[in-house]
Scaffold this active site. Sequence first.
Site, PDB file in Angstrom:
ATOM      1  N   GLY A 195       0.826  -1.219   0.000  1.00 34.34           N
ATOM      2  CA  GLY A 195       0.000   0.000   0.000  1.00 34.34           C
ATOM      3  C   GLY A 195       0.849   1.254   0.000  1.00 34.34           C
ATOM      4  O   GLY A 195       2.071   1.205  -0.155  1.00 34.34           O
ATOM      5  N   GLY A 196       0.198   2.385   0.218  1.00 35.84           N
ATOM      6  CA  GLY A 196       0.893   3.662   0.205  1.00 35.84           C
ATOM      7  C   GLY A 196       1.873   3.822   1.365  1.00 35.84           C
ATOM      8  O   GLY A 196       2.861   4.534   1.247  1.00 35.84           O
ATOM      9  N   ILE A 246       3.646  -2.402   3.765  1.00 36.54           N
ATOM     10  CA  ILE A 246       3.541  -3.626   2.975  1.00 36.54           C
ATOM     11  C   ILE A 246       3.065  -4.726   3.912  1.00 36.54           C
ATOM     12  O   ILE A 246       3.702  -4.972   4.950  1.00 36.54           O
ATOM     13  CB  ILE A 246       4.907  -4.013   2.366  1.00 36.54           C
ATOM     14  CG1 ILE A 246       5.446  -2.848   1.528  1.00 36.54           C
ATOM     15  CG2 ILE A 246       4.788  -5.282   1.534  1.00 36.54           C
ATOM     16  CD1 ILE A 246       6.866  -3.078   1.016  1.00 36.54           C
ATOM     17  N   GLU A 298      -6.606  -4.510  -6.210  1.00 33.60           N
ATOM     18  CA  GLU A 298      -6.689  -4.292  -4.759  1.00 33.60           C
ATOM     19  C   GLU A 298      -8.099  -4.511  -4.183  1.00 33.60           C
ATOM     20  O   GLU A 298      -8.268  -5.176  -3.163  1.00 33.60           O
ATOM     21  CB  GLU A 298      -6.220  -2.857  -4.494  1.00 33.60           C
ATOM     22  CG  GLU A 298      -6.262  -2.445  -3.064  1.00 33.60           C
ATOM     23  CD  GLU A 298      -5.704  -1.027  -2.860  1.00 33.60           C
ATOM     24  OE1 GLU A 298      -5.175  -0.430  -3.823  1.00 33.60           O
ATOM     25  OE2 GLU A 298      -5.807  -0.539  -1.731  1.00 33.60           O
ATOM     26  N   GLY A 323      -3.132   8.341   6.896  1.00 27.85           N
ATOM     27  CA  GLY A 323      -2.115   9.317   6.493  1.00 27.85           C
ATOM     28  C   GLY A 323      -2.382  10.664   7.148  1.00 27.85           C
ATOM     29  O   GLY A 323      -1.450  11.379   7.558  1.00 27.85           O
ATOM     30  N   TYR A 342       4.228   6.218  14.924  1.00 22.13           N
ATOM     31  CA  TYR A 342       2.813   5.822  15.005  1.00 22.13           C
ATOM     32  C   TYR A 342       2.436   5.315  16.389  1.00 22.13           C
ATOM     33  O   TYR A 342       1.450   5.756  16.982  1.00 22.13           O
ATOM     34  CB  TYR A 342       2.517   4.757  13.938  1.00 22.13           C
ATOM     35  CG  TYR A 342       1.141   4.141  14.078  1.00 22.13           C
ATOM     36  CD1 TYR A 342       0.010   4.826  13.640  1.00 22.13           C
ATOM     37  CD2 TYR A 342       0.973   2.891  14.667  1.00 22.13           C
ATOM     38  CE1 TYR A 342      -1.255   4.270  13.786  1.00 22.13           C
ATOM     39  CE2 TYR A 342      -0.277   2.328  14.813  1.00 22.13           C
ATOM     40  CZ  TYR A 342      -1.392   3.024  14.372  1.00 22.13           C
ATOM     41  OH  TYR A 342      -2.639   2.464  14.519  1.00 22.13           O
TER      42      TYR A 342
HETATM   43  P1  ATP Z   1      -3.461   2.560   1.019  1.00 21.24           P
HETATM   44  O1  ATP Z   1      -4.351   1.330   1.141  1.00 21.24           O
HETATM   45  O2  ATP Z   1      -4.229   3.828   1.229  1.00 21.24           O
HETATM   46  O3  ATP Z   1      -2.610   2.524  -0.208  1.00 21.24           O
HETATM   47  P2  ATP Z   1      -1.846   1.268   3.046  1.00 21.24           P
HETATM   48  O4  ATP Z   1      -2.365  -0.031   2.508  1.00 21.24           O
HETATM   49  O5  ATP Z   1      -0.369   1.382   3.177  1.00 21.24           O
HETATM   50  O6  ATP Z   1      -2.395   2.501   2.223  1.00 21.24           O
HETATM   51  P3  ATP Z   1      -2.641   0.621   5.734  1.00 21.24           P
HETATM   52  O7  ATP Z   1      -1.427  -0.213   5.898  1.00 21.24           O
HETATM   53  O8  ATP Z   1      -3.942  -0.093   5.802  1.00 21.24           O
HETATM   54  O9  ATP Z   1      -2.532   1.528   4.458  1.00 21.24           O
HETATM   55  O10 ATP Z   1      -2.684   1.758   6.868  1.00 21.24           O
HETATM   56  C1  ATP Z   1      -1.665   2.735   6.975  1.00 21.24           C
HETATM   57  C2  ATP Z   1      -1.889   3.519   8.247  1.00 21.24           C
HETATM   58  O11 ATP Z   1      -1.769   2.649   9.383  1.00 21.24           O
HETATM   59  C3  ATP Z   1      -0.871   4.621   8.480  1.00 21.24           C
HETATM   60  O12 ATP Z   1      -1.242   5.797   7.806  1.00 21.24           O
HETATM   61  C4  ATP Z   1      -0.912   4.778  10.008  1.00 21.24           C
HETATM   62  O13 ATP Z   1      -1.942   5.636  10.425  1.00 21.24           O
HETATM   63  C5  ATP Z   1      -1.239   3.369  10.494  1.00 21.24           C
HETATM   64  N1  ATP Z   1      -0.094   2.568  10.968  1.00 21.24           N
HETATM   65  C6  ATP Z   1      -0.206   1.417  11.694  1.00 21.24           C
HETATM   66  N2  ATP Z   1       0.984   0.913  12.001  1.00 21.24           N
HETATM   67  C7  ATP Z   1       1.917   1.743  11.469  1.00 21.24           C
HETATM   68  C8  ATP Z   1       3.335   1.740  11.461  1.00 21.24           C
HETATM   69  N3  ATP Z   1       4.053   0.793  12.074  1.00 21.24           N
HETATM   70  N4  ATP Z   1       3.963   2.730  10.790  1.00 21.24           N
HETATM   71  C9  ATP Z   1       3.274   3.688  10.162  1.00 21.24           C
HETATM   72  N5  ATP Z   1       1.922   3.742  10.155  1.00 21.24           N
HETATM   73  C10 ATP Z   1       1.241   2.793  10.797  1.00 21.24           C
HETATM   74 MG    MG Z   2      -4.160  -0.580   1.618  1.00 26.08          MG
END
Ligand code: ATP
Ligand code: MG
Length: 268
Positions: free
Chosen positions: A8-9, A12, A70, A122, A137
């Site tokens: 994801g953004g 992973i 996705e 985010g 976080y």
């Molecule tokens: P998207 O689906 O929008 O492309 P993503 O799949 O990467 O993004 P998730 O992994 O579901 O998104 O969630 C990311 C969010 O989870 C972050 O923005 C933060 O608020 C939170 N988060 C939880 N654990 C962590 C971590 N260890 N480091 C950073 N952010 C974290």
């Molecule tokens: Mg995601």
Amino acid sequence: MIVGIDAGGTLIKVAYTENESLQFIKFPIAEMDRVASWVNEQSDSKVCVTGGKAGVLLSLLNQEAREIVEFEATHLGVKFLLARMERQEESYLVTNVGTGTSIHCIENDRQERIGGTGVGGGTLLGLSHLLTGVTDYEEIVRMASAGSRDRIDLKVKHIYEGKEPPISGELTASNFGNNLFAVAGELSKEELLATVIGLVGETVSTVSVHAAKQCGCSTIIYIGSSFFHNPLLKEVVTSYTLLRGATPLFLENGEFSGAVGAMSLLQE
Ligand code: ATP
Ligand code: MG
């Protein structure tokens, strides 16, 4: 070994089977090289990737891998994780609070993306950083749990002074909308962080409740890493969703829905 990866953004997410048992791990997106090396070291593995950064990851792999859209991966993963919790749901909404927030309606085993909001995990990280300087976080979440939103948010009952409000006085009239002139200089990081989480939680649940009405379902399944180790966000989302007449459900390991869905494609 079969491996599902949701790049994801921000994070992973990896789901894989080892000795018949399902394993989960996550990495920051900056560590994509490490994930690719790990996959490349596994001999005799089948891999399926998904997520916005799936293409970048694929370009780093030495072996053939499948790719799945996705939203389809998330849908398959949610079904799998629901079954694992022995839950049966026919029609429901899925709100994925990732970096941003994406909302999907599931009906008769079909998923349709019906909207979203740029307010998500985010936003939680970004506003927290700007307002307090805290960037980690886990630290944001821990400090927020010790804070109160009372001096920063404006509630409906504050506007309807001495009068019965036409809607619940406990609803937030304006996030960060209280009269801050008197207190701006003395607010603690804990108070600011709690209010950021309130803003994110109330926004995603409000948008979700409207979406649930639109597609005629009452259960809202919340997933995404933003809920990971984040009891305050869960509490805000739970109480707001219930207050607005819908039923919230959090999946165990819900942040791995996309990765599990990608993996399940290989098991078909
Ligand atoms: P998207 O689906 O929008 O492309 P993503 O799949 O990467 O993004 P998730 O992994 O579901 O998104 O969630 C990311 C969010 O989870 C972050 O923005 C933060 O608020 C939170 N988060 C939880 N654990 C962590 C971590 N260890 N480091 C950073 N952010 C974290
Ligand atoms: Mg995601």
